[in-house]
Motif scaffolding. Structure first.
Motif, short mmCIF file in Angstrom:
data_model
loop_
_atom_site.label_atom_id
_atom_site.label_comp_id
_atom_site.label_asym_id
_atom_site.label_seq_id
_atom_site.Cartn_x
_atom_site.Cartn_y
_atom_site.Cartn_z
N SER A 76 7.88 -5.75 1.49
CA SER A 76 6.57 -6.25 1.94
C SER A 76 6.39 -6.04 3.44
O SER A 76 5.27 -5.76 3.90
N MET A 77 7.46 -6.18 4.21
CA MET A 77 7.36 -5.93 5.65
C MET A 77 6.92 -4.50 5.92
O MET A 77 6.07 -4.25 6.79
N PHE A 78 7.47 -3.56 5.15
CA PHE A 78 7.04 -2.17 5.32
C PHE A 78 5.55 -2.03 5.00
O PHE A 78 4.82 -1.35 5.72
N CYS A 79 5.12 -2.68 3.95
CA CYS A 79 3.72 -2.58 3.55
C CYS A 79 2.80 -3.09 4.66
O CYS A 79 1.84 -2.41 5.05
N PHE A 80 3.09 -4.26 5.19
CA PHE A 80 2.20 -4.86 6.17
C PHE A 80 2.26 -4.18 7.54
O PHE A 80 1.34 -4.33 8.35
N CYS A 81 3.34 -3.43 7.79
CA CYS A 81 3.45 -2.71 9.06
C CYS A 81 3.00 -1.26 8.95
O CYS A 81 2.99 -0.54 9.95
N ASN A 82 2.63 -0.84 7.75
CA ASN A 82 2.24 0.55 7.52
C ASN A 82 0.80 0.77 8.00
O ASN A 82 -0.14 0.21 7.45
N VAL A 83 0.64 1.58 9.03
CA VAL A 83 -0.70 1.81 9.59
C VAL A 83 -1.57 2.63 8.65
O VAL A 83 -2.80 2.69 8.81
N ASP A 84 -0.95 3.28 7.66
CA ASP A 84 -1.70 4.08 6.69
C ASP A 84 -1.74 3.41 5.33
O ASP A 84 -1.74 4.08 4.30
N MET A 85 -1.80 2.09 5.33
CA MET A 85 -1.74 1.37 4.05
C MET A 85 -3.05 1.47 3.26
O MET A 85 -3.09 1.08 2.09
N LYS A 86 -4.12 1.98 3.88
CA LYS A 86 -5.38 2.16 3.15
C LYS A 86 -5.85 3.60 3.30
O LYS A 86 -5.73 4.22 4.35
N ILE A 114 9.34 -16.66 -7.46
CA ILE A 114 10.13 -15.86 -8.40
C ILE A 114 11.59 -16.31 -8.40
O ILE A 114 12.23 -16.39 -9.46
N TYR A 115 12.11 -16.63 -7.24
CA TYR A 115 13.50 -17.09 -7.13
C TYR A 115 13.73 -18.38 -7.93
O TYR A 115 14.73 -18.52 -8.64
N TYR A 116 12.80 -19.32 -7.84
CA TYR A 116 13.00 -20.63 -8.44
C TYR A 116 12.51 -20.73 -9.90
O TYR A 116 13.08 -21.48 -10.69
N PHE A 117 11.47 -19.99 -10.25
CA PHE A 117 10.83 -20.22 -11.55
C PHE A 117 10.90 -19.06 -12.54
O PHE A 117 10.54 -19.24 -13.70
N ILE A 118 11.31 -17.88 -12.08
CA ILE A 118 11.37 -16.72 -12.97
C ILE A 118 12.82 -16.39 -13.28
O ILE A 118 13.64 -16.28 -12.36
N GLU A 119 13.11 -16.22 -14.55
CA GLU A 119 14.49 -15.94 -14.95
C GLU A 119 14.87 -14.51 -14.56
O GLU A 119 14.19 -13.55 -14.92
N PHE A 133 16.43 -8.71 -17.10
CA PHE A 133 16.67 -7.38 -16.53
C PHE A 133 15.39 -6.57 -16.43
O PHE A 133 15.25 -5.73 -15.53
N ILE A 134 14.44 -6.79 -17.33
CA ILE A 134 13.15 -6.11 -17.23
C ILE A 134 12.40 -6.62 -16.00
O ILE A 134 11.77 -5.85 -15.27
N THR A 135 12.47 -7.92 -15.77
CA THR A 135 11.83 -8.49 -14.58
C THR A 135 12.42 -7.90 -13.31
O THR A 135 11.69 -7.49 -12.40
N PHE A 136 13.74 -7.83 -13.24
CA PHE A 136 14.39 -7.28 -12.05
C PHE A 136 14.04 -5.81 -11.87
O PHE A 136 13.75 -5.36 -10.75
N THR A 137 14.02 -5.06 -12.97
CA THR A 137 13.65 -3.65 -12.90
C THR A 137 12.23 -3.49 -12.39
O THR A 137 11.94 -2.60 -11.57
N ALA A 138 11.32 -4.35 -12.85
CA ALA A 138 9.93 -4.30 -12.38
C ALA A 138 9.85 -4.54 -10.87
O ALA A 138 9.08 -3.89 -10.16
N ILE A 139 10.64 -5.49 -10.38
CA ILE A 139 10.67 -5.78 -8.94
C ILE A 139 11.12 -4.56 -8.16
O ILE A 139 10.52 -4.18 -7.14
N LEU A 157 18.99 -11.28 -4.39
CA LEU A 157 18.72 -9.87 -4.11
C LEU A 157 17.26 -9.55 -4.36
O LEU A 157 16.64 -8.80 -3.59
N SER A 158 16.68 -10.12 -5.40
CA SER A 158 15.26 -9.89 -5.70
C SER A 158 14.38 -10.38 -4.55
O SER A 158 13.41 -9.71 -4.17
N VAL A 159 14.70 -11.54 -4.01
CA VAL A 159 13.94 -12.07 -2.87
C VAL A 159 14.03 -11.13 -1.68
O VAL A 159 13.02 -10.83 -1.02
N PHE A 160 15.23 -10.65 -1.39
CA PHE A 160 15.41 -9.74 -0.26
C PHE A 160 14.60 -8.45 -0.47
O PHE A 160 13.96 -7.95 0.47
N ILE A 161 14.63 -7.92 -1.69
CA ILE A 161 13.88 -6.69 -1.98
C ILE A 161 12.38 -6.92 -1.76
O ILE A 161 11.69 -6.10 -1.15
#
Length: 221
Positions: A101-111, A79-84, A139-145, A92-96
């Motif tokens: 994603s770290m929260f998702c993968f560490c969430n013991v109640d993810m399912k 997304i950083y290199y190929f998405i406008e 801006f729509i792409t960033f909002t979606a992120i 900032l988008s990469v950091f978000i």
């Protein structure tokens, strides 16, 4: 089976090399291949009771490491290199993406008990494909992120087509339809693959509908 799961890191490496070579199409295709392996490796591992054969090897940890690479880290770079994105918002988008994603993968109640994902399951590889195909305004792409990152910490349900037992054959069939149409659209423009646009759209509406329907069930129970 662990070797089959581990092959995902090889596909992830190929995706990363394609990214370095400035080849977004190859990168998405390699990520798609890794996604298909991830979709079925758990089912096969449970079927053949791999955990009882190798009790000291944690396949879940192996799966999580590869998933973070192929579902979050490489897609974030894609997304950083190929998405406008809006000026000064790319990093900032990469950091978000990476932090949520770290929260998702560490969430013991993810399912949930019926195997739906609880919260957005860091499916940034799929999101990257949508961004690439749709070519949305920055801006729509960033909002979606931002919205998807916020959904990570919600109770909204997201379909796991290979784990949710309700309508499983249909879920898998729609998933294969989505993959075939998305691949066609990545390889060619929508003007040259009208059938793929329709199939991709129908599959996308189906997945969104299943997620909203299951989430609504939770609200009204």
């Amino acid at each position: 089976m662990h070797i089959f799961t581990a092959s995902g890191v090889l596909l992830g490496t190929m995706a990363l090399l394609a990214l370095v070579d400035n080849n977004p199409v190859a990168c998405l295709l390699w990520l798609g291949a890794a996604m298909m392996i991830d979709g079925i490796d758990g089912t096969l591992a449970r079927k053949y009771e791999v955990k009882t054969i190798l009790p000291h090897f944690d396949g879940s940890t192996l799966d999580m490491v590869i998933d973070y690479l192929t579902w979050a880290f490489i897609p974030a770079l894609f997304i950083y290199y190929f998405i406008e994105l809006p000026p000064y918002f790319a990093l900032l988008s990469v950091f978000i993406i990476l932090l949520s994603s770290m929260f998702c993968f560490c969430n013991v109640d993810m399912k949930s008990q019926d195997n739906y994902f609880v919260g957005f399951p860091a499916a940034w590889n799929i999101t990257a494909a949508y961004f690439y195909i749709l070519d949305l305004p920055p801006f729509i792409t960033f909002t979606a992120i931002v919205v998807l990152a916020i959904l990570t910490v919600t109770k909204m349900k997201f379909l796991h087509p290979f784990r949710v037992r309700l309508f499983m054959p249909l879920n898998i069939a729609i998933t294969l339809l989505w993959c075939g149409c998305a691949t066609s659209l990545i390889l060619s423009s929508p003007e040259h693959a009208v059938w793929a646009v329709w199939g991709w759209g129908i599959a996308s509406v189906y997945f969104a509908g299943m997620c909203l329907w299951r989430t609504a069930q939770e609200w009204f129970d």
